[in-house]
Design an enzyme around this catalytic site. Structure first.
Site, mmCIF file in Angstrom:
data_model
loop_
_atom_site.group_PDB
_atom_site.id
_atom_site.type_symbol
_atom_site.label_atom_id
_atom_site.label_comp_id
_atom_site.label_asym_id
_atom_site.label_seq_id
_atom_site.Cartn_x
_atom_site.Cartn_y
_atom_site.Cartn_z
ATOM 1 C CB SER A 108 0.033 -5.574 6.257
ATOM 2 O OG SER A 108 -1.107 -5.253 5.481
ATOM 3 C CG ASP A 151 0.205 -4.412 2.233
ATOM 4 O OD1 ASP A 151 0.677 -3.619 1.398
ATOM 5 O OD2 ASP A 151 -0.206 -4.066 3.348
ATOM 6 C CG HIS A 164 -0.383 -0.020 2.525
ATOM 7 N ND1 HIS A 164 -0.123 -1.184 3.221
ATOM 8 C CD2 HIS A 164 0.011 0.982 3.347
ATOM 9 C CE1 HIS A 164 0.392 -0.889 4.403
ATOM 10 N NE2 HIS A 164 0.483 0.422 4.505
ATOM 11 N N GLY A 167 3.091 4.989 10.192
ATOM 12 C CA GLY A 167 4.471 5.205 9.760
ATOM 13 C C GLY A 167 5.306 3.950 9.835
ATOM 14 C CB SER A 169 3.047 1.006 6.519
ATOM 15 O OG SER A 169 1.728 0.774 6.895
#
Length: 470
Positions: free
Chosen positions: A348, A243, A214, A330, A332
């Protein structure tokens, strides 16, 4: 101390609890490596060996198994077997696993998960097979209320007694992108931030890194400093469904060390990709919250995120690792890894935070590597490239340059990062090159090796960065 470094240093202090657990034995075996004394004796295993044994038994016995998990207290792999299947029991015991008889088969649990997908794909829901309970564990976040909650609850009840559990989460499931420090990108409407996961070598031999899908869908060009020049470009990005993103460094000579910066001046070498095992202890590193640890609680999880591009829509991601490790916006794309250097997952999303806790889901690294064709390990061919993610700055407005004897992770070779002095490598170009070497150490020095310098940008690596990324 620049404000940016000071803020990151505070995050490193918050991570010391996990670091204390991880670092003293970062390169040592977690458990005593004991072999079974005779056929049928349960083996004492470290988590990585339990994962390997689980994969072996899964391949040999398939759905005759009803799942497995790692019992950390006893240091054993526990295998679920439906009563009456004597052949499976014999083979599992001979392999050194502890056998537990259960009621639900793998096939029935998978059928239950398919029913949930068909009838209860509601934003804010998630489910995964939990081998410890031999049930499908269903979770609803705080947004699932009213008719949505009633629909989910009735679907779970329809699966039958003893087939599934249902619980409410205090937070809301969301992908964990935010604005701030780490790897950055500027998009229409503002900036976004994620965390670098693991440095890899792309299938064409160029240096790259993995992060969340993402993140790669949200932005194409990424920098190691806010409003800085891009140093890497998205090559592949998949979200939803899966992802993960493969992001290639723009400078083909970028040094991309295969390590995670665990904070406090320590690094963990990443030596292999590893499949997760329910019950094992794992560590997560992210740019917002630093280092945290917890346990794997489920595999092959399905998460239904509220779509950020389609109001009322659902972004469903399958095949995720579920954990009780905390994470925040942040984080991710940040790395999930084991104490002995196994790359397990990419952050994720999830619910909660690192104050109250919650659930966090991870894209398996093994699946991301297989899909992208990338391999773990250092990228680039050496030479005088600029810094990679989280690296030192080029000369720009810095005074003084590193001594020729500077070693990686010490001073970096080439122009200093603010507080360095010495003699410049003759081949270093101010504001563009960093001289010889890669400056790829921990502490407040380099990032993921050498990549494109940023001229007047100050060095951004520090104790809380991931693989040199802030």
């Amino acid at each position: 101390m620049p404000k940016r470094k000071a803020a990151i240093a505070v995050g490193g202090v918050a991570a010391l609890g996990a670091a204390a657990l991880l670092l003293p034995n970062a390169n040592a075996s977690q458990d005593k490596d004991q072999a079974a004394g005779a056929a049928g004796t349960v083996k004492t295993l470290k988590a990585a060996d339990a994962s390997n044994l689980s994969a072996h038994l899964q391949k040999a016995l398939g759905d005759a198994l009803a799942g497995s998990y790692y019992d950390g207290a006893k240091q054993q792999l526990v295998v679920n077997v439906v009563s009456g299947d004597k052949n499976v029991i014999v083979q599992a015991k001979k392999a050194g696993a502890a056998v537990r008889r259960v009621d639900n088969t793998t096939a029935s649990l998978k059928a239950a998960a398919r029913t949930l997908k068909t009838r209860a794909t509601i934003p804010g829901t998630a489910w995964a097979i939990d081998p410890r309970t031999n049930k499908v564990a269903v979770t609803a976040d705080s947004t699932v209320t009213g008719a949505k909650w009633d629909k989910l609850q009735s679907t779970v009840r329809s699966l039958g007694s003893g087939m599934a559990t249902l619980k409410k989460s205090a937070g809301a499931f969301k992908t964990l992108v935010s604005g701030g420090d780490a790897i950055f990108s500027q998009v229409q409407g503002g900036g976004v931030r994620c965390s670098l996961g693991f440095n890899v070598t792309a299938s064409d031999g160029t240096p790259a890194f993995l992060t969340a899908g993402h993140c790669g869908v949200a932005a194409k060009d990424w920098s190691d400093s806010q409003n800085g020049q891009p140093i890497a470009t998205v090559d592949q990005a998949t979200f939803p469904g899966n992802d993960f993103s493969l992001v290639k460094y723009n400078d083909a000579t970028t040094q991309a060390p295969s390590e995670v910066n665990a904070g406090n001046g320590q690094t963990v070498q990443i030596t292999q990709a590893a499949d997760a095992t329910v019950g094992e202890t794992v560590f997560r590193m992210g740019s917002t919250t630093g280092l945290h640890n917890g346990q794997v609680t489920g595999l092959d999880a399905t998460v239904n995120f509220q779509s950020e591009t389609n109001p009322g829509g659902v972004d469903t991601v399958n095949g995720l690792i579920q954990t009780n490790v905390c994470a925040e916006a942040g984080d991710s794309g940040g790395s999930l890894f084991t104490q002995d250097g196994g790359a397990v997952g990419l952050t994720s999303g999830g619910s909660g935070d690192c104050t109250s806790g919650g659930e966090t889901f991870f894209q398996p690294v093994t699946a991301a590597l297989q899909a992208t064709g990338a391999t773990l390990g250092n990228g680039g061919n050496g030479g005088n490239g600029g810094n990679g993610a989280g690296g030192q700055a080029g000369a720009g407005d810095q005074s003084g340059t590193a001594a020729p004897s500077a070693s990686p992770g010490d001073n970096g070779a080439g122009n200093g990062a603010g507080d360095q002095s010495g003699t410049a490598d003759p081949s270093a170009t101010a504001g563009d090159q960093n001289g010889a070497g890669n400056g790829a150490g921990a502490g407040d020095q380099s990032g993921a090796g050498t990549g494109t310098g940023t001229g007047d940008q100050s060095g951004t690596g520090d104790g809380s960065s991931l693989n040199g990324s802030n």
